[in-house]
Design an enzyme around this catalytic site. Sequence first.
Site: not given
Ligand code: NAP
Ligand code: HSE
Length: 431
Positions: A13, A207, A304
Amino acid sequence: MKSIRIGMMGLGTVGGGVAAMLSENGVLIDKKAGSGIILEKILVKDIAKERSDVPQNIRAILTDNPADILDDPNIDIVIEVMGGTKEALEFVRTALRNKKHVVTANKDMMAAYGGDLFAEADRSGSALLFEASVCAAIPVVDVLKHSLAGNRISRIMGILNGTTNYILTMMSGEKSEYSQALEKAMDGGYAESDPADDVMGRDAARKIAILASIAFNMRIKYEDVFTEGITGVSLCDIEYAAELGYRIKLIADAKFSDEGVEARVNPLFIPTGHPLSNVDGVFNAVYIESDMAGETMLYGKGAGAKPTASAVLGDVIALARAIGGGGAVFTGCTCFNEKMIVAPENAVSRFYIRMNVKDSPGVLSKIAGVLGDHGVSIYSVVQKKAQGQSAEIVIITHMVMEKNMLDSIAKIKGMDIVNEFGSLIRVEGED
Ligand code: NAP
Ligand code: HSE
């Protein structure tokens, strides 16, 4: 124009959002950074995964070998957006050791290992920036580290989880039941991979641990935060809250006093006049009390692809400017205070209590008696007829030490006049 080369770890994401933002706003970003920002390599877990929605130029730079980023001397900045605390921690440590600057969105890692990573960054002279890890698009880390740095901050509280705020908003506005609202929140893509992290308050706890560490200049860890989720909040509590002039929100709250720091996440009755009471849906907000600036509130999108990419690239631009300008020193760890944590049972608060009791003479006075015996003073009582021979009692207390409140409730739960104990929820505000 100089080039700054980026190795990104993760293309989910957030990583997808970063790649898209660089493609959409690349020219503007380069101008603002004063350097060409070049996405050199992207690490993924499963290189064979079908990614037809990913542009060809991005697919061409994928790797599943972390060394392609960590050992490449041409890479200046590592963006870690893969999540987790195992491989991500190892890769970030190695990147810092290899004198690469790191930008991360990983709150789990920062809440648990922030202190160790800052020490590593200090040793290697690299920067570790993490704005995206808390409340995505809201620039709260920067505000705490820089804009409010000259203040004594006494309190930082906020709605730091979009999923639970969405659920509570749906329950309050549309009268949705909890399970329906959770399903819709998960469809929206904001929930953690394990939504229990959201609804049990763990995401918000990570957080507030990060924010409180910066605000109070002492390392507050996830384990230091007393955490209670929203699974016990019912539609009926939300309706009583509205009747009494409040809204129920999942609030992450950290207070600094001479006794120490009290850090907690729990559902809270917020008076409708409080700025946090009107923050709805997936929006986040952070409310800060400080001695010079007074009250400050920041509001925006806390999750997001695009909002999180916005924070990641804000950090990348700041780094690129510093590198281009000869390598300005970045603010590293700002924890210089000794940690003192107030035990949750010694914290004081007002409380909302709801219970179903037998509708017979003397019941109210027996309950009031138990509360009084434990030093719990009643602010208001509402009694409503429930079904048959039962009544529903709703009590708001004056300020009371949590231990006394819990002891009195344990006693009340054992009384034969109580058919069912409903809820105990903290109430914001002093007497
Ligand atoms: P996600 O959609 O699950 O994506 C994870 C990505 O990392 C995927 O591309 C995956 O590869 C790769 N990955 C996972 N484990 C790996 C490993 N061991 N070695 C190499 N690549 C690996 O996660 P996300 O939602 O983008 O979140 C990423 C980070 O941002 C997290 O720490 C989360 O807490 C933080 N965050 C997320 C949001 C949000 O809104 N989503 C907001 C703020 C912070 P594949 O593509 O091959 O599966
Ligand atoms: N799961 C989290 C939320 C995503 O709902 O705020 C961002 O950290």
